[in-house]
Design an enzyme around this catalytic site. Structure first.
Site, PDB file in Angstrom:
ATOM      1  N   ASN A  25      -2.205   6.888  -2.733  1.00 20.32           N
ATOM      2  CA  ASN A  25      -3.138   6.562  -1.851  1.00 20.32           C
ATOM      3  C   ASN A  25      -3.835   5.265  -2.234  1.00 20.32           C
ATOM      4  O   ASN A  25      -5.107   5.541  -2.720  1.00 20.32           O
ATOM      5  CB  ASN A  25      -4.048   7.793  -1.860  1.00 20.32           C
ATOM      6  N   ASN A  26      -3.376   4.319  -2.741  1.00 17.77           N
ATOM      7  CA  ASN A  26      -3.851   3.157  -3.332  1.00 17.77           C
ATOM      8  C   ASN A  26      -3.055   2.052  -3.080  1.00 17.77           C
ATOM      9  O   ASN A  26      -1.814   2.019  -2.740  1.00 17.77           O
ATOM     10  CB  ASN A  26      -4.050   3.517  -4.667  1.00 17.77           C
TER      11      ASN A  26
ATOM     12  N   HIS B  24       0.510  -1.018   0.089  1.00 19.86           N
ATOM     13  CA  HIS B  24      -0.103   0.172   0.029  1.00 19.86           C
ATOM     14  C   HIS B  24       0.865   1.465   0.090  1.00 19.86           C
ATOM     15  O   HIS B  24       1.833   1.412   0.957  1.00 19.86           O
ATOM     16  CB  HIS B  24      -1.108  -0.046   1.412  1.00 19.86           C
ATOM     17  N   CYS B  25       0.754   1.768  -1.028  1.00 16.02           N
ATOM     18  CA  CYS B  25       1.555   3.175  -1.232  1.00 16.02           C
ATOM     19  C   CYS B  25       0.808   4.433  -0.999  1.00 16.02           C
ATOM     20  O   CYS B  25       0.114   4.679  -1.486  1.00 16.02           O
ATOM     21  CB  CYS B  25       2.097   3.329  -2.657  1.00 16.02           C
ATOM     22  N   PRO B  26       1.480   5.178   0.263  1.00 14.81           N
ATOM     23  CA  PRO B  26       0.642   6.571   0.628  1.00 14.81           C
ATOM     24  C   PRO B  26       0.902   7.803  -0.518  1.00 14.81           C
ATOM     25  O   PRO B  26       0.078   8.535  -0.690  1.00 14.81           O
ATOM     26  CB  PRO B  26       1.452   6.796   1.654  1.00 14.81           C
TER      27      PRO B  26
END
Length: 375
Positions: free
Chosen positions: A164-165, A159-161
């Site tokens: 945001n996905n 999950h990559c901030p």
């Protein structure tokens, strides 16, 4: 006691959702400022040669368009959750959670898996079929539960901030292209602004715009240094057909852990992500092979996407017939006793250690992959 005590209020949930968009807004603001600094301050107001301006602007807008397109696709492509066919019946789920005997739990999961028309290759360390006690379903191969998204995600990478996905089966190609085009974008800006950066230090540039050129060069260099390591790392993962989670902990099969279990050869691994249409390899269009549920492994003789009956995005129902033979062959193995490969017991989420969310920041040059535990 108030009925909503202990539950987050609507305002808190909204604030959290807005906060998650801050990294995306930050990156968008950096790109917008770099456009002003490069196009207006550098090309229009600083560069004297008309030919140089035309070449710079032409190439710049191509790289910018590909960067924005791939970034947009990475952010707004919906993640694919586990199909409803993998849902464990409520009666079986109740028995599974109440059962303390590991062997009985294994039998319950094996009986449920026989109703599926997709073979399940991945196991827990104790040899059991993986399931999620939060989503109440059997996990397809390479699927993991994301505590941020709150669902199990097909072929979850992390999950990559910054987007945001979840980076997963549906948008992993877009994420790779985003890193690649972002690196090209930064290198191009740094290379073309270098001579004017040198002029700045020699006091040959005048006006306030020179400070935009100064910061533009430094920002491009810093982002390029961070991106080159991250992009190179994910290129390596593509070449060996591993996700970020699988690079930390090898997937477990009936024969035990195997870090190269899904590797089919470098070209086949590349084609699994980018597809078999060379014209679309470097375009942010979905061309990945398969459906995100079933993956060929190097241990299966003749295993490939062609032998599985599909090389394009299809629904699970459309692939039932092509998977029946493989499932029939594997059912006999499912009922065999499996040796324990570790001391991990099956209780609740049987793969909690594999379902931790790896938050991978694209601009962290130290490569600090932090694993957030599911909530």
């Amino acid at each position: 006691m108030p009925p909503n005590l202990g539950k987050p209020c609507a305002h808190c949930i909204l604030c959290v959702k807005l906060f998650k968009w801050f990294p995306v807004v930050f990156i968008t603001a950096i790109i917008a400022w770099s456009y002003y600094a490069y196009v207006i301050q550098l090309c229009f107001l600083t560069v004297d040669s008309i030919a140089e301006k035309v070449v710079y602007l032409f190439l710049y807008h191509i790289f910018l368009a590909m960067l924005v397109w791939s970034y947009w696709q990475t952010i707004f492509t919906d993640i694919r959750s586990v199909p409803k066919e993998f849902k464990i019946p409520s009666s079986d789920m109740e028995k599974l959670l109440k059962e303390s005997n590991e062997e009985c739990q294994r039998v319950i999961l094996e009986n449920v898996s026989k109703e599926l028309h997709v073979p399940i290759a991945c196991r827990t360390f104790s040899g059991c079929i993986r399931f999620c006690d939060k989503c109440h379903h059997i996990k397809p191969d390479r699927a993991h539960h994301c505590s941020v998204c709150g669902v199990c995600v097909l072929k979850m990478d992390h999950h990559c901030p910054w987007v945001n996905n979840c980076v997963s089966f549906s948008n992993y190609k877009f994420f790779i292209l985003f890193l690649g085009y972002a690196l090209i974008y930064c290198v191009f800006i740094a290379a073309t602004s270098l001579q004017y950066f040198i002029q700045f230090w020699k006091n040959n540039l005048e006006g306030f715009g020179r400070f935009h050129i100064l910061f533009l060069f430094f920002v491009a260099i810093m982002f390029a240094i961070s991106l080159v390591s991250l992009f190179g790392y994910h290129c390596y993962l593509v070449s060996v057909n591993r996700s970020t989670l699988e690079s930390f902990r090898a997937p477990v099969f009936r024969t035990g852990p195997d870090k190269d279990g899904f590797s089919l050869g470098k070209y086949a691994n590349f084609a699994e992500i980018f597809g078999d249409d060379k014209r679309k390899w470097f375009l942010p269009l979905f061309t990945s092979l398969g459906d995100g549920v079933n993956f060929p492994t190097h241990t299966q003789p003749g295993s490939s996407y062609n032998s599985m009956g599909s090389t394009t995005q299809t629904s699970l129902g459309e692939q039932v017939n092509s998977y029946k033979t493989a499932n029939d062959d594997s059912n006999g193995l499912l009922t065999q006793q499996h040796p324990a490969w570790g001391d991990q017991t099956l209780h609740g989420d049987s793969t909690a250690s594999q379902d931790e969310v790896s938050v991978l920041t694209p601009f962290d040059s130290s490569f600090d992959h932090q694993l957030n535990h599911p909530v």
